[in-house]
Write a protein that holds these residues in place. Sequence first.
Motif, PDB file in Angstrom:
ATOM      1  N   LEU A 159      34.076  28.359  24.646  1.00 37.72           N
ATOM      2  CA  LEU A 159      33.413  29.049  25.641  1.00 37.72           C
ATOM      3  C   LEU A 159      34.037  29.340  26.972  1.00 37.72           C
ATOM      4  O   LEU A 159      33.777  30.129  27.258  1.00 37.72           O
ATOM      5  N   VAL A 160      34.808  27.929  27.018  1.00 38.67           N
ATOM      6  CA  VAL A 160      36.004  28.889  28.776  1.00 38.67           C
ATOM      7  C   VAL A 160      36.462  30.104  28.439  1.00 38.67           C
ATOM      8  O   VAL A 160      36.799  30.654  29.940  1.00 38.67           O
ATOM      9  N   ALA A 161      36.882  29.899  27.590  1.00 39.40           N
ATOM     10  CA  ALA A 161      37.533  31.264  26.745  1.00 39.40           C
ATOM     11  C   ALA A 161      37.039  32.948  27.329  1.00 39.40           C
ATOM     12  O   ALA A 161      36.999  33.366  27.580  1.00 39.40           O
ATOM     13  N   ALA A 162      35.348  32.295  26.609  1.00 32.93           N
ATOM     14  CA  ALA A 162      34.845  33.763  27.202  1.00 32.93           C
ATOM     15  C   ALA A 162      34.164  33.601  28.630  1.00 32.93           C
ATOM     16  O   ALA A 162      34.251  34.795  29.038  1.00 32.93           O
ATOM     17  N   LEU A 163      34.329  32.805  29.529  1.00 32.22           N
ATOM     18  CA  LEU A 163      33.706  32.463  30.689  1.00 32.22           C
ATOM     19  C   LEU A 163      34.825  33.208  31.500  1.00 32.22           C
ATOM     20  O   LEU A 163      34.570  33.780  32.736  1.00 32.22           O
ATOM     21  N   LEU A 164      35.513  32.942  30.678  1.00 32.03           N
ATOM     22  CA  LEU A 164      36.793  33.057  32.023  1.00 32.03           C
ATOM     23  C   LEU A 164      37.269  34.800  31.429  1.00 32.03           C
ATOM     24  O   LEU A 164      37.585  35.879  32.019  1.00 32.03           O
ATOM     25  N   ALA A 165      37.137  35.434  30.856  1.00 33.66           N
ATOM     26  CA  ALA A 165      37.025  36.578  30.689  1.00 33.66           C
ATOM     27  C   ALA A 165      36.166  37.381  30.851  1.00 33.66           C
ATOM     28  O   ALA A 165      36.212  38.614  31.514  1.00 33.66           O
ATOM     29  N   VAL A 166      34.678  37.144  31.316  1.00 30.49           N
ATOM     30  CA  VAL A 166      33.969  37.521  31.712  1.00 30.49           C
ATOM     31  C   VAL A 166      34.073  37.750  33.357  1.00 30.49           C
ATOM     32  O   VAL A 166      34.121  38.894  34.237  1.00 30.49           O
ATOM     33  N   ASP A 167      34.301  36.686  34.178  1.00 32.00           N
ATOM     34  CA  ASP A 167      34.620  36.167  34.993  1.00 32.00           C
ATOM     35  C   ASP A 167      36.064  37.289  35.450  1.00 32.00           C
ATOM     36  O   ASP A 167      36.176  38.827  36.256  1.00 32.00           O
ATOM     37  N   VAL A 168      36.994  37.824  34.494  1.00 33.66           N
ATOM     38  CA  VAL A 168      38.164  38.144  34.577  1.00 33.66           C
ATOM     39  C   VAL A 168      37.601  40.387  34.871  1.00 33.66           C
ATOM     40  O   VAL A 168      38.505  40.560  35.954  1.00 33.66           O
ATOM     41  N   LEU A 169      37.022  39.882  33.357  1.00 30.85           N
ATOM     42  CA  LEU A 169      36.738  41.308  33.789  1.00 30.85           C
ATOM     43  C   LEU A 169      36.169  41.884  34.554  1.00 30.85           C
ATOM     44  O   LEU A 169      35.972  43.592  35.316  1.00 30.85           O
ATOM     45  N   ARG A 170      34.793  41.000  35.602  1.00 23.57           N
ATOM     46  CA  ARG A 170      34.021  41.494  36.670  1.00 23.57           C
ATOM     47  C   ARG A 170      34.900  41.407  38.112  1.00 23.57           C
ATOM     48  O   ARG A 170      34.393  41.691  38.887  1.00 23.57           O
ATOM     49  N   GLY A 171      35.979  41.367  37.931  1.00 19.87           N
ATOM     50  CA  GLY A 171      37.089  41.192  38.893  1.00 19.87           C
ATOM     51  C   GLY A 171      37.018  39.694  39.415  1.00 19.87           C
ATOM     52  O   GLY A 171      37.978  39.802  40.786  1.00 19.87           O
TER      53      GLY A 171
END
Length: 192
Positions: A84-96
């Motif tokens: 879950l943390v990996a997915a949330l961090l990836a979304v945050d990074v891809l959003r800038g």
Amino acid sequence: MTTPSTPTPASETSTSTAASETKPTPRTTTSWLRDHSELGVCALLLALGVLVLTDALTMDVDITQRGPVGPKTVPVVVGIGLLLVAALLAVDVLRGGRGQAETGEDVDLTEPADWRTVALLSGVFLGSAVLIEPLGFPAAGALLFWGAAYALGSRRVDRDPLIAAVLSLAAYALFDKLLGVPLPGGPLMGVL
């Protein structure tokens, strides 16, 4: 005397300006990866989560479960949390989103890393891991505590070995005697 300058035709000016405005700056894969380097942490968390879940779900448990929480529960929860943390961090990074730079007041970011201390601590840790079986936990633990204190800058030869021995014996007594976690006592425990 001033010399008259030759006027530039309007068509040339607009063409050169338009050409410079429409030329996009080249975006390479390397620069994209550099801008999104936090995705490496996401990949590490993802791999760790998959590993923990795989180990937890393939665990062979012979103990009869006496309640709602069994031996697989905590590793499964940790594995799901990592994913879950990996997915949330990836979304945050891809959003800038970008991580904050270290701003600790006691950290001088202009100084290079102290690789000597890292190497000493690594050597002490690996040495104690190798010596724990033949020497036992109390002796190997004392060497670990003393070596770590030395690597971190303490040079008190009169005090540090005594503190290391007390800490190691206290940890051995706590885990082996009180909590029932079997630790190797080594030859010194046979004498005591």
